[in-house]
Motif scaffolding. Structure first.
Motif, mmCIF file in Angstrom:
data_model
loop_
_atom_site.group_PDB
_atom_site.id
_atom_site.type_symbol
_atom_site.label_atom_id
_atom_site.label_comp_id
_atom_site.label_asym_id
_atom_site.label_seq_id
_atom_site.Cartn_x
_atom_site.Cartn_y
_atom_site.Cartn_z
ATOM 1 N N ASN A 177 -33.627 -1.601 -30.744
ATOM 2 C CA ASN A 177 -33.020 -0.481 -31.468
ATOM 3 C C ASN A 177 -31.995 -0.949 -32.487
ATOM 4 O O ASN A 177 -31.879 -0.376 -33.577
ATOM 5 N N PHE A 206 -33.994 -2.108 -35.470
ATOM 6 C CA PHE A 206 -34.563 -0.973 -36.201
ATOM 7 C C PHE A 206 -33.484 -0.221 -36.977
ATOM 8 O O PHE A 206 -33.683 0.173 -38.134
ATOM 9 N N LYS A 223 -39.327 1.479 -36.563
ATOM 10 C CA LYS A 223 -39.454 1.723 -35.122
ATOM 11 C C LYS A 223 -40.788 2.382 -34.787
ATOM 12 O O LYS A 223 -41.499 1.930 -33.877
ATOM 13 N N TYR A 262 -43.939 0.575 -32.539
ATOM 14 C CA TYR A 262 -44.478 1.077 -31.276
ATOM 15 C C TYR A 262 -45.900 1.607 -31.422
ATOM 16 O O TYR A 262 -46.700 1.509 -30.478
ATOM 17 N N GLN A 290 -38.212 3.041 -23.511
ATOM 18 C CA GLN A 290 -39.393 3.223 -24.359
ATOM 19 C C GLN A 290 -40.645 2.799 -23.589
ATOM 20 O O GLN A 290 -40.711 1.694 -23.057
#
Length: 264
Positions: free
Chosen positions: A53, A56, A73, A77, A182
Motif C-alpha cells: 500500500n 501504491f 493497485k 491485484y 487483501q
C-alpha cells in the motif's frame, strides 16, 4: 566497550547481548529491527499489505509515476488474479542454463515482497507490473534471478528460525492475522509459510527459553533505523522496541526498504 551495528537477525542478537551483557556494550545501532516479541513468520500477510500500500500510494501521489502507471493497485491485484487463473511461462537463465518458470499470482506477490527490500528494485516495481501485463518479462527475469539465488546458508537459517522464532508462532496464527488482508495476499502467505513449520518439527532444535519471546529492557543508548517500504521488519517494529529501550533515538527513511544503511 564496543559499538554494535546490527542487521535483520543481527538486531535480535544485539538485543539479546544488550539484555545479557549490558556491561560490554556502549551503544547500539539497530537497522531494520526485529524485536524478540514479534512473531515474524505469522505476520507476513499484513506486513506485505502495508508495504504494498505504501508503494501504491507513493506512486499515486507522484505525478510522473501516476501518469505512467495509473491505478497501480488495481492493475497489480487484477494481474495477480489473472496469473493465478492462467500462469505465464517465463524462461529464466541462471549460470548460463535456461530454466522454465511458471509465473502465477502467488509468485508475483512474493517477487514484489522481496523487491521492496531494496529501494532501487522498488523503484522498478510499477514498470515491472505494467510490463508483465503487456507480456514483457525483462524486469521480472532480473528479479527472479535474485529470487532463486541459493547462495545463502539455509542450514544456519533453519537452525536459528527453528530454535528461536517458530516455537513462539502457532501455525494457525498466520491465518488469523491474514483475516481482512487483501485476498490475493491472504491466499498466498499463510499457506506458503506452513512448510517452514513442518520442516522445523523435524529439525530437532531445542526448546527455547520463554524470555526469547519477551521485550528487551535496556538503558543503553540505541539508534533505531527503519525503512518505509520494509516488508519484513516494518517501521512498527521499531516502535515496539522503543517501548522498552529508554535511551533510544528513532529515524524512518522514506522510500527505503530493508537494511537502510546498505541501501543505495
Amino acid at each position: 566497550r564496543v559499538n554494535m551495528p546490527s542487521f535483520p537477525y543481527g538486531t535480535r542478537l544485539a538485543l539479546e547481548v544488550m539484555r545479557d551483557f549490558p556491561q560490554a556494550v556502549r551503544s547500539v545501532v539497530l537497522d531494520s529491527t526485529l524485536p524478540l516479541q514479534v512473531n515474524l513468520y505469522t505476520s507476513l500477510a499484513p506486513n506485505a499489505e502495508r508495504a504494498f500500500n505504501v508503494l501504491f500510494e507513493r506512486c499515486a501521489a507522484d505525478p510522473s509515476c501516476n501518469t505512467a502507471y495509473p491505478d497501480l493497485k488495481t492493475v497489480f491485484y487484477t494481474l495477480v488474479d489473472q496469473l493465478n487463473a492462467s500462469p505465464m511461462p517465463v524462461r529464466l537463465r541462471l549460470g548460463g542454463v535456461e530454466h522454465p518458470v511458471l509465473l502465477d499470482g502467488g509468485l508475483l506477490v512474493d517477487v514484489m515482497f522481496a523487491g521492496l527490500y531494496n529501494p532501487l528494485a522498488a523503484a522498478t516495481m510499477p514498470k515491472m507490473i505494467y510490463d508483465i501485463r503487456r507480456g514483457n518479462t525483462a524486469i521480472l527475469e532480473e528479479r527472479l534471478a535474485l529470487y532463486f539465488d541459493t547462495s545463502h546458508a539455509l542450514g544456519t537459517q533453519m537452525s536459528v528460525i527453528c530454535a528461536e522464532e517458530l516455537p513462539f508462532s502457532p501455525p494457525q496464527e498466520a491465518f488469523t492475522l491474514a483475516q481482512g488482508v487483501q485476498p490475493q495476499i491472504a491466499s498466498f502467505f499463510p499457506d506458503s509459510v506452513q512448510p517452514l513449520f513442518a520442516a522445523c518439527k523435524a529439525w530437532g532444535a531445542a526448546a527455547p527459553d520463554p524470555r526469547e519471546n519477551q521485550p528487551v529492557t535496556s538503558i543503553i543508548p540505541a539508534l533505531v533505523l527503519a525503512g518505509e517500504f520494509d516488508p519484513i521488519t516494518p517501521p512498527y517494529c521499531r516502535r515496539m522496541a522503543a517501548q522498552s529501550l529508554t535511551h533510544a533515538y528513532f529515524y524512518e527513511f522514506p522510500a527505503h526498504g530493508h537494511l537502510v544503511t546498505r541501501s543505495s
